[in-house]
Each structure stands twice: as C-alpha cells, then as structure tokens.
Design an enzyme around this catalytic site. Sequence first.
Site, PDB file in Angstrom:
ATOM      1  N   GLU A   1     -52.180  29.564   8.363  1.00  0.00           N
ATOM      2  CA  GLU A   1     -52.857  28.396   7.791  1.00  0.00           C
ATOM      3  C   GLU A   1     -53.913  28.790   6.767  1.00  0.00           C
ATOM      4  O   GLU A   1     -54.755  27.984   6.396  1.00  0.00           O
ATOM      5  CB  GLU A   1     -53.431  27.496   8.877  1.00  0.00           C
ATOM      6  CG  GLU A   1     -54.243  28.171   9.946  1.00  0.00           C
ATOM      7  CD  GLU A   1     -54.708  27.194  11.039  1.00  0.00           C
ATOM      8  OE1 GLU A   1     -54.525  25.982  10.924  1.00  0.00           O
ATOM      9  OE2 GLU A   1     -55.288  27.695  12.017  1.00  0.00           O
TER      10      GLU A   1
ATOM     11  N   ASP B   1     -54.419  22.840   7.269  1.00  0.00           N
ATOM     12  CA  ASP B   1     -55.405  23.782   6.742  1.00  0.00           C
ATOM     13  C   ASP B   1     -54.856  24.588   5.582  1.00  0.00           C
ATOM     14  O   ASP B   1     -55.590  24.924   4.656  1.00  0.00           O
ATOM     15  CB  ASP B   1     -55.896  24.711   7.861  1.00  0.00           C
ATOM     16  CG  ASP B   1     -56.956  24.028   8.687  1.00  0.00           C
ATOM     17  OD1 ASP B   1     -57.861  23.428   8.086  1.00  0.00           O
ATOM     18  OD2 ASP B   1     -56.858  24.045   9.928  1.00  0.00           O
TER      19      ASP B   1
HETATM   20  C1  PEP Z   1     -53.037  22.655  10.732  1.00  0.00           C
HETATM   21  O1  PEP Z   1     -54.044  23.122  10.189  1.00  0.00           O
HETATM   22  O2  PEP Z   1     -52.038  22.253  10.116  1.00  0.00           O
HETATM   23  C2  PEP Z   1     -52.972  22.567  12.207  1.00  0.00           C
HETATM   24  C3  PEP Z   1     -51.860  22.279  12.824  1.00  0.00           C
HETATM   25  O3  PEP Z   1     -54.135  22.764  12.887  1.00  0.00           O
HETATM   26  P1  PEP Z   1     -55.311  21.674  12.948  1.00  0.00           P
HETATM   27  O4  PEP Z   1     -54.812  20.423  12.271  1.00  0.00           O
HETATM   28  O5  PEP Z   1     -55.615  21.455  14.371  1.00  0.00           O
HETATM   29  O6  PEP Z   1     -56.393  22.336  12.194  1.00  0.00           O
HETATM   30 MG    MG Z   2     -55.505  24.141  11.411  1.00  0.00          MG
END
Ligand code: PEP
Ligand code: MG
Length: 656
Positions: free
Chosen positions: A414, A438
């Site tokens: 990410e 992210d």
């Molecule tokens: C993302 O970043 O796509 C993810 C799945 O984590 P979160 O949305 O919890 O940051």
């Molecule tokens: Mg994330």
Amino acid sequence: MKEYILKTAQSGFAVGEAFLLKDGGSGSDSPKAAGDESARLDSAVSSLRQELASAAEKAKGENAGIYKAEIMMLEDPNFIGEAHALIEKEGLDAKTAVERAGRSVIEELSASGSAYLRQRTDDVKGLTDGLLRILRGEKQKGLSSPSVLIADELSPAELSGLDDSLLRGIVTVKGAPSSHVSILAGNLGIPYLYGSVEAVASIRSGDRLILDGEKLTVNPDDEAFQAAAQRYDAMAKMEREEKKPASGEKSRTRVCANITGPQDIEALLASGAEGVGLFRTEFLFMDRETAPTEEEQFQAYRSVAEAMGEKQVVIRTMDIGSDKKAEWLKLPPEKNPALGCRGLRVSLGNESLFRTQLRALLRAAVCGNISIMLPMVISLWEVDAVRQLIEKVAAELTAEKVPCKIPPLGVMIETPAAVMIAEELADKAAFFSIGTNDLTQYTLALDREAQGLERYYNPCHEAIFRMIETTVEAGHKKKIPTAICGELAANPAAIRRLIQAGIDELSVSVSKVEEIRSRVVETEKSLLEEEETDTVASPVDGQLVPMQDIPDPAFSSGTLGRCFGILPDNGSIFAPCSGTISEIAETKHAVTISDETGKSVLIHVGIDTVSLGGKPYTIYGKVGERVKEGQKIMEADLDMIRSAGLSPMVIVVRCA
Ligand code: PEP
Ligand code: MG
C-alpha cells in the site's frame, strides 16, 4: 421541509430521525437562577431514571438487577441531595454541582472499610457520567430509534461505538469516500452523505430525514415521510428475501470479505465469502480506555477462525494511527499523521503491545486457517523484524506449554516503496494484498480524506493499475498469490482490468461479496470467450504444458503475453496460424508470425539454446513471406538440443 444535494461517500436510501453526535458543549455553564438549575437537575435525574428502567426491562436476570440497583442509588440523597445543596448554597450550575457531588461520594465510598461499598464507586461514576451527558444535551450512545447520525466530522471510533442495528445513515460536513468511516458505513450497508455545512447546521435533534442517493430531505411532510418509510421497509424486506445462498457458481478469482471484528461473523457467513481477506484488527483497539488484553484478542481471532473452519482468515496486525486513533495509546500529535506513526510503525515502536497481539494471533492460529498480514510496509527489514518477534513469541508460548502455531506471514502493498521492491518482498512473504486506498493516497500525493479534491483521488488512475500489474507480476514470478483488499476491489469499473492483471483474490465489504462474485463470474466468462475466438493451433505434436509450469520466468510470468508450452514428440514445427513471417531470431530458435490486424504469435523452440548458435534449426521461409496455418516452418534437431543438456520445449506466445 428543506432539500439539499450533498456528496456521496456511500450511496443508498434511508429514513430516520436525526441523532446529533455532538450536541451542546462541555465545561461549566454560566449558572442561571438556583431554581432553574435545580429543575434542570431534576429533569436530568428523571431522564436517566427512565433510561435505566428501560434498560432493566430489556435486560435479563442479573443484568436487570444491576440497573435496578443503579436506579436506587440515583435516589440516594447523599448524591443528588448533595448536588441540589451545592446549587442552592454555592450558586453552582447543575453540571458542576453533579460533578462535585459525584466526586465527594466516590471519595467517601473509596475510604470505606467495606469492600461492598468500595465497589460501588464505579456505579456512582457511571451515574455521574450519565447525568453530565444528559445535562450536556447528548443522547445515550446506543440509539433508541432508527436514526441518521449527524456530525461535523466523525471518527471511526465514534462510529464503531454506536449501536449499528438502528443506524440508518450518516450525514457529516467533512468526509471522503475513501475514509475509514466511509468504509465502515459500506460494511454496514448504510448510506453516507457529506460536504454541506448548511445542511448539517439546519438539522436539529429528532428531525425527520430522508437520504436518497445524493439528496437529503429534512423534515418532509407527514405523507412524504410515511411513503419513504414504507419504501424503506419494502426494500429491507426484499433484501432479506433475496439473501439466498450463494449461487455456487465459482470464479477463478477468489472473492473474500473484509471485516472489523467478531460482530461481523453472522453477516460474513451469510455473504458466501470464500474467506476473510482482511480483518482490520485496529477496531478492537479503538473507542476504549485501555488496550485489549491478550485473552480478549485471542477470543476475537479464535471466534472468527472457528466460524470460517477451513477457509482462510487473513488477520492484519493493528493499523493504528492517522484517522484510526486509540486515545489511550497517547501517540504524540503529528502535523501529517498519514505520513507519520501509523500501522507497522506503531507496532514496532510499542513492542509489548505488539507482542500481546502476536501471542493472541499465534494461539488463535491453532483454531483455524489464520494468516497474519502487515500494514504499511516499506522495507524488507520490517518484515524480518516481525518474523524475529514472531519466532520469539512462539518460543515463549511453547515454553509456557500454551498451544500455538506460526501462521503464514503476508505483506500489504500500500506504499509505492513496497511496489518497487515487490520482488524482494515476495521472497519474504507468503502472499501480497494490495491496499488500494492507501496506495492511491501515497501514489497520487493526496490525503485520502482531503476535502474538495475528490476529482484528484482516483483509484482507477493508470498509475495505480500499473502498480497493481507490477505487484502481481512480482508475486507470480515468486509463486505467491496477490489479493486486493482496498475499495478498488469492489469498483465495477476496475474489475475487468484487475482480472486481466491476474489478481488472485478480491476482498470486499461483507455487503458486497455477492454482487462482486457475480460480476467476477461474468467478467471471467467474457474474457474466456474472447480468448476462445482468438485461438492458435499447436505447431507440433506433443504434450501440453500450462503457462505457469513453463520453466522460464520470461514466459511463465506472462510478461511476453499469454502462452503455452509443448514437450515435442518430434522436431517438425508447423505454422500455428496464417500470416506473414515478421521476425526470425539470429540463432534461428524462434519465428514470429504476424496477421493483418497486427497480432503476432511467437514460436520459440528450446529453452536457453542461444549457446548452440542455431545449429539444431533449419528454417523454411524468410522474413516478409506469407505462411498458411499448418505449413512447415522449421525442423529442429531435438537430440542435439537434449544432448547439450537443454530442454527442447516448444513455446507458443500470443504476443501482448
Ligand atoms: C487500504 O489502504 O486499501 C486498506 C485496505 O487498508 P485501510 O483502508 O484499512 O487503510
Ligand atoms: Mg491501508
């Protein structure tokens, strides 16, 4: 009646009464006449008594007794009588008087020689907090009727602390489709609108609201409200009836679910998900005063693992930080929290907290098919550090004779850094899962909650797709699967491209599993049909080898295009399609045939035979010459290739 058009974080239809999350202020009020303040106090006591009586009615057995005892304590003159006295004698406002009276009763009880009385201090504290909440104009945290939550800004902790069974919608001033609050709303299947100061300012507690797509109606007339309520009930009924078991039609790409805790198990099982692709454990750490204990965490992970049986449960270690705050952890304020202490950085910086989570995870791993996943990875050393810690924790548990197991360790992709070192990370990880929320934020240099910049936050940006392709390629090269667990996995506009990229799994909110599974099945079918109308014949008799088993990563990774191999019975090679010879390799081991549409097929004979200088090959034809399907184009001396210790495998590539 007033109507507003807002921005949509989660689209849908809902009807309910406004529940203002932050109503009224805190701190002391300027005192009014003693009579007024006493009346305010009496009214607050009466409201709290009603709340407790209705809680006692709903509760069973011992719990009902607890509420009844609290009602009795509320009538104790030492507490409320003292607060009234403070209003009258010292001219205090009702809130300050309650605070002071509560504190003095608590001090008295704490000093008592009786253990029973000492234990009552919590009850008095609870009653004091309850009265202060009512005096501040805040409602009870649990909703008492179908409600639409109204706030300037909402944190994930505030949302997850509410009773979601009565929550119908959310309206805030600040918001963003990719915020964690929006993701939670999506998981709950409730609409969420944001972006209008005017709309939020006009709403009073208890106002009747209708959310329909991007439209918010405040206080519609009775007829319109009743019609909307009927429509809502009819839709909810239809949804319940339509919740048929999964069609059973399987897709090649696995469709899993994202969850935030054991409270999602029922919906998870009903969704037909093939596993849990992302368990966001940070929600176990939020909206509370201390960290969850090892036992609490163990029970949470175990219950999900047991409910899923043999199916995979990917549990992400706490991704605390940025908008997911755990107040008790007292992380120092940061100017750019999304670029600061977040995710794995919090875990590695708070080792004892992290060890507790790892202990709980290793213990729960015995109860099901658990994998651990690390958020916000940017470097190889981070994975090494976690693995070392896991090994230490496993040794510790084993020495204590506590059953445990080391589960597979996966890495979230990410950050652009993780994409760029994906090949090296793949040597250390059992799987990848791409967090596109992210990844979009960090690649496009745009806060995922930035206000008014929605047009720039584009998870379907070409840069993001290319990052996904790079990651899948690196993963497959090292033979590990790659999933997507960000919101892009549920974006209908992206599914075809993701499947074409070779993604192995899409993990989406529980409420979207069924819809995405049917989209994936349809997309895979249509891609297969396209492939079937685009066939080439085999250039040689022999045994078919699927692409992933070709012993040369240049081919098996699919980088050059879709391909298959043949272990040839003899050396006579025929054109697999009609076209023009567009290229012959200098060492004669490969011929390319192109058709009128520009598509080309590469026929590659033998693996790594360049060192033989073309000796085993005789080509029939020249560059620019037309050939027909089935026409002989090459004779290869297979024995010569084999006796050089090389594979004579023939590979046919539909060039990308
Ligand atoms: C993302 O970043 O796509 C993810 C799945 O984590 P979160 O949305 O919890 O940051
Ligand atoms: Mg994330």
